[in-house]
Each structure stands twice: as C-alpha cells, then as structure tokens.
Design a protein around this motif. Structure first.
Motif, PDB file in Angstrom:
ATOM      1  N   PRO A   1     -72.723 -12.977 -14.275  1.00  0.00           N
ATOM      2  CA  PRO A   1     -71.527 -13.822 -14.284  1.00  0.00           C
ATOM      3  C   PRO A   1     -70.254 -13.040 -13.984  1.00  0.00           C
ATOM      4  O   PRO A   1     -70.091 -11.909 -14.445  1.00  0.00           O
ATOM      5  N   GLN A   2     -69.377 -13.649 -13.235  1.00  0.00           N
ATOM      6  CA  GLN A   2     -68.106 -13.001 -12.916  1.00  0.00           C
ATOM      7  C   GLN A   2     -67.310 -12.721 -14.187  1.00  0.00           C
ATOM      8  O   GLN A   2     -66.578 -11.735 -14.255  1.00  0.00           O
ATOM      9  N   GLU A   3     -67.486 -13.556 -15.219  1.00  0.00           N
ATOM     10  CA  GLU A   3     -66.773 -13.325 -16.483  1.00  0.00           C
ATOM     11  C   GLU A   3     -67.164 -11.975 -17.080  1.00  0.00           C
ATOM     12  O   GLU A   3     -66.331 -11.283 -17.666  1.00  0.00           O
ATOM     13  N   MET A   4     -68.434 -11.599 -16.955  1.00  0.00           N
ATOM     14  CA  MET A   4     -68.890 -10.306 -17.468  1.00  0.00           C
ATOM     15  C   MET A   4     -68.228  -9.174 -16.679  1.00  0.00           C
ATOM     16  O   MET A   4     -67.785  -8.177 -17.254  1.00  0.00           O
ATOM     17  N   ILE A   5     -68.148  -9.331 -15.373  1.00  0.00           N
ATOM     18  CA  ILE A   5     -67.491  -8.326 -14.542  1.00  0.00           C
ATOM     19  C   ILE A   5     -66.007  -8.235 -14.900  1.00  0.00           C
ATOM     20  O   ILE A   5     -65.456  -7.143 -15.031  1.00  0.00           O
ATOM     21  N   ASN A   6     -65.370  -9.385 -15.074  1.00  0.00           N
ATOM     22  CA  ASN A   6     -63.947  -9.393 -15.445  1.00  0.00           C
ATOM     23  C   ASN A   6     -63.708  -8.650 -16.758  1.00  0.00           C
ATOM     24  O   ASN A   6     -62.736  -7.897 -16.889  1.00  0.00           O
ATOM     25  N   ARG A   7     -64.605  -8.845 -17.740  1.00  0.00           N
ATOM     26  CA  ARG A   7     -64.453  -8.133 -19.021  1.00  0.00           C
ATOM     27  C   ARG A   7     -64.587  -6.623 -18.820  1.00  0.00           C
ATOM     28  O   ARG A   7     -63.849  -5.837 -19.408  1.00  0.00           O
ATOM     29  N   ALA A   8     -65.548  -6.229 -17.978  1.00  0.00           N
ATOM     30  CA  ALA A   8     -65.737  -4.795 -17.704  1.00  0.00           C
ATOM     31  C   ALA A   8     -64.501  -4.214 -17.021  1.00  0.00           C
ATOM     32  O   ALA A   8     -64.069  -3.104 -17.348  1.00  0.00           O
ATOM     33  N   VAL A   9     -63.924  -4.959 -16.089  1.00  0.00           N
ATOM     34  CA  VAL A   9     -62.711  -4.497 -15.408  1.00  0.00           C
ATOM     35  C   VAL A   9     -61.553  -4.427 -16.404  1.00  0.00           C
ATOM     36  O   VAL A   9     -60.771  -3.473 -16.397  1.00  0.00           O
ATOM     37  N   ASP A  10     -61.444  -5.413 -17.279  1.00  0.00           N
ATOM     38  CA  ASP A  10     -60.389  -5.397 -18.309  1.00  0.00           C
ATOM     39  C   ASP A  10     -60.512  -4.181 -19.220  1.00  0.00           C
ATOM     40  O   ASP A  10     -59.509  -3.676 -19.733  1.00  0.00           O
ATOM     41  N   ASP A  11     -61.752  -3.712 -19.456  1.00  0.00           N
ATOM     42  CA  ASP A  11     -61.960  -2.556 -20.333  1.00  0.00           C
ATOM     43  C   ASP A  11     -61.475  -1.254 -19.711  1.00  0.00           C
ATOM     44  O   ASP A  11     -61.333  -0.252 -20.411  1.00  0.00           O
ATOM     45  N   PHE A  12     -61.238  -1.256 -18.409  1.00  0.00           N
ATOM     46  CA  PHE A  12     -60.860  -0.014 -17.716  1.00  0.00           C
ATOM     47  C   PHE A  12     -59.622   0.628 -18.337  1.00  0.00           C
ATOM     48  O   PHE A  12     -59.610   1.829 -18.603  1.00  0.00           O
ATOM     49  N   SER A  13     -58.575  -0.161 -18.577  1.00  0.00           N
ATOM     50  CA  SER A  13     -57.337   0.436 -19.104  1.00  0.00           C
ATOM     51  C   SER A  13     -57.560   1.017 -20.499  1.00  0.00           C
ATOM     52  O   SER A  13     -57.013   2.077 -20.833  1.00  0.00           O
ATOM     53  N   LYS A  14     -58.384   0.367 -21.328  1.00  0.00           N
ATOM     54  CA  LYS A  14     -58.674   0.906 -22.663  1.00  0.00           C
ATOM     55  C   LYS A  14     -59.417   2.233 -22.551  1.00  0.00           C
ATOM     56  O   LYS A  14     -59.134   3.194 -23.265  1.00  0.00           O
ATOM     57  N   ARG A  15     -60.400   2.272 -21.640  1.00  0.00           N
ATOM     58  CA  ARG A  15     -61.183   3.487 -21.459  1.00  0.00           C
ATOM     59  C   ARG A  15     -60.317   4.611 -20.879  1.00  0.00           C
ATOM     60  O   ARG A  15     -60.481   5.774 -21.226  1.00  0.00           O
ATOM     61  N   LEU A  16     -59.399   4.245 -20.013  1.00  0.00           N
ATOM     62  CA  LEU A  16     -58.493   5.233 -19.430  1.00  0.00           C
ATOM     63  C   LEU A  16     -57.625   5.864 -20.517  1.00  0.00           C
ATOM     64  O   LEU A  16     -57.433   7.090 -20.549  1.00  0.00           O
ATOM     65  N   ARG A  17     -57.128   5.040 -21.429  1.00  0.00           N
ATOM     66  CA  ARG A  17     -56.328   5.574 -22.549  1.00  0.00           C
ATOM     67  C   ARG A  17     -57.157   6.539 -23.403  1.00  0.00           C
ATOM     68  O   ARG A  17     -56.684   7.599 -23.803  1.00  0.00           O
ATOM     69  N   LYS A  18     -58.427   6.165 -23.671  1.00  0.00           N
ATOM     70  CA  LYS A  18     -59.295   7.045 -24.458  1.00  0.00           C
ATOM     71  C   LYS A  18     -59.553   8.354 -23.720  1.00  0.00           C
ATOM     72  O   LYS A  18     -59.624   9.420 -24.336  1.00  0.00           O
ATOM     73  N   CYS A  19     -59.707   8.272 -22.418  1.00  0.00           N
ATOM     74  CA  CYS A  19     -59.931   9.474 -21.604  1.00  0.00           C
ATOM     75  C   CYS A  19     -58.716  10.400 -21.682  1.00  0.00           C
ATOM     76  O   CYS A  19     -58.855  11.618 -21.826  1.00  0.00           O
ATOM     77  N   ILE A  20     -57.534   9.822 -21.618  1.00  0.00           N
ATOM     78  CA  ILE A  20     -56.298  10.611 -21.708  1.00  0.00           C
ATOM     79  C   ILE A  20     -56.203  11.262 -23.093  1.00  0.00           C
ATOM     80  O   ILE A  20     -55.872  12.442 -23.219  1.00  0.00           O
TER      81      ILE A  20
ATOM     82  N   ALA B   1     -58.594  12.115 -24.942  1.00  0.00           N
ATOM     83  CA  ALA B   1     -59.619  13.163 -25.025  1.00  0.00           C
ATOM     84  C   ALA B   1     -59.380  14.272 -23.999  1.00  0.00           C
ATOM     85  O   ALA B   1     -60.268  15.086 -23.757  1.00  0.00           O
ATOM     86  N   ASN B   2     -58.183  14.276 -23.382  1.00  0.00           N
ATOM     87  CA  ASN B   2     -57.845  15.276 -22.360  1.00  0.00           C
ATOM     88  C   ASN B   2     -58.868  15.324 -21.236  1.00  0.00           C
ATOM     89  O   ASN B   2     -59.235  16.398 -20.766  1.00  0.00           O
ATOM     90  N   GLY B   3     -59.363  14.149 -20.832  1.00  0.00           N
ATOM     91  CA  GLY B   3     -60.308  14.083 -19.728  1.00  0.00           C
ATOM     92  C   GLY B   3     -61.737  14.355 -20.131  1.00  0.00           C
ATOM     93  O   GLY B   3     -62.635  14.357 -19.293  1.00  0.00           O
ATOM     94  N   GLY B   4     -61.977  14.588 -21.410  1.00  0.00           N
ATOM     95  CA  GLY B   4     -63.333  14.897 -21.879  1.00  0.00           C
ATOM     96  C   GLY B   4     -64.115  13.666 -22.280  1.00  0.00           C
ATOM     97  O   GLY B   4     -63.701  12.529 -22.049  1.00  0.00           O
TER      98      GLY B   4
END
Length: 199
Positions: A170-189, A191-194
C-alpha cells in the motif's frame, strides 16, 4: 532475492510440548539458489515500477547510467513533470562515480550527493549510511516477506511473485516510511553518523 523461502531465524519458531520430528526441525537450503536483482524507487505518494536487472549483468557505472537514462528518468518525467523532487541513492561504486553524479545532477531538480572518495568529503550523504533509505529500513523487507513466503521453483515464478507483491504494497505504508526519514536523519545526526537503530 532468491527462490528460497524467506525465513526469519529470530522470529520463526515452532512451539511443541514434545520433540518435533526431524523434518520439522531442519530447514533445507540450496548452497547457491537462483537469484534475481531488482531496483525500485519510492517517494511520498509514488513508487516506481519494479525493474529487474538481466541475469548475469554486472552493475558498473556505465550500465547504471544507461538504466537511469532509459528507465528512471523517463518514469520521473512522466510522474513529476515540472514539480521538484529529490533523488537519493546509496554510495555504491556505480552510484558515486563522477559521471553518474553529473548525469543525475543534470536530470533531476535536487540530488543528495555522495562522497566520490573519502578524501574529497564533498557529499551530503553519510559515508556508511545506517539505513537512511526508506527502501532499506522498511520496503525491501516488506517486499521479501510478501513475495517469498514460499519457495519458488523458478526465477520466473519469483519475478511474478515480486511484481504481484510490489503492486500490493500500500502507498500508505510507503508514505509512512518516507515520513520516518526525517526522524531517522535526526537520530543519525545525534549519533554523529553512527549506528542508531536501537537508540
């Protein structure tokens, strides 16, 4: 992906009050099962077709650039028209080649560059990207779970199963995964890229 049935050694369990018969305890696997390589792209509200790489093809820079020219960019032009969109990829050697990045830059509205070499440090993408791509942290696993619930007898049967499963995600599942990108990016920052998966 290969023709074998997908198994999760962590989650696939048999509960029994007594010993299981031997055939229920052994998971037969081929040493080198037939495989198929595929490529896909996702975005909020969109997903590309599932593209299969011809058997025996080695993905070097030239092959990848031809794939972008003949498959990805025509799809993107039809899908996005003049609307802006961002192209993101991992730092595989064929992806980070100078010619590849020049081609992408000339054909997309915005591009998240990867480092061409550790010495240049000119990219915006973490060198060892800890699953910041929605396909990697969500969609590929969903595709494999749906398409490979049973063993396939042939590569063609696997391809049919993959196409069907891709269409059913479902596209809704893909949309949720795309929405998670910014949260994961913040966590990556943070963790200093780790590694940050369990943080």
């Amino acid at each position: 992906m290969d023709i074998e049935q997908a198994r999760n050694a962590q989650n696939d369990r048999n509960w029994s009050e007594g010993p299981l018969p031997l055939q229920d305890r052994i998971v037969p696997r081929q040493q080198h099962p037939q495989q198929v390589m595929c490529w896909a792209g996702v975005g909020y509200g969109v997903k590309t077709p599932l593209f299969f790489v011809p058997a025996g093809t080695s993905i070097n820079g030239e092959v990848y650039r031809e794939f972008l020219r003949t498959k990805v960019f025509p799809w993107a032009r039809r899908t996005y028209g003049n609307r802006p969109w961002v192209f993101m990829q991992d730092p595989a050697p064929s992806h980070k080649a100078i010619e590849t990045q020049d081609l992408i830059r000339a054909n997309v509205s915005e591009f998240i560059e990867v480092d061409i070499s550790p010495q240049r440090k000119n990219g915006k993408w973490p060198a060892t990207s800890p699953d910041l791509n929605p396909l990697d942290y969500s969609i590929w696993n969903e595709l494999k779970t749906r398409a490979c619930a049973k063993k396939h007898q042939t590569v063609e049967a696997l391809k049919r199963s993959l196409l069907k499963a891709w269409d059913e995600i479902p596209q809704e599942m893909i949309n949720r995964a795309v929405d998670d990108f910014s949260k994961r990016l913040r966590k990556c920052i943070q963790a200093n890229g780790g590694y940050f998966e369990d943080k």
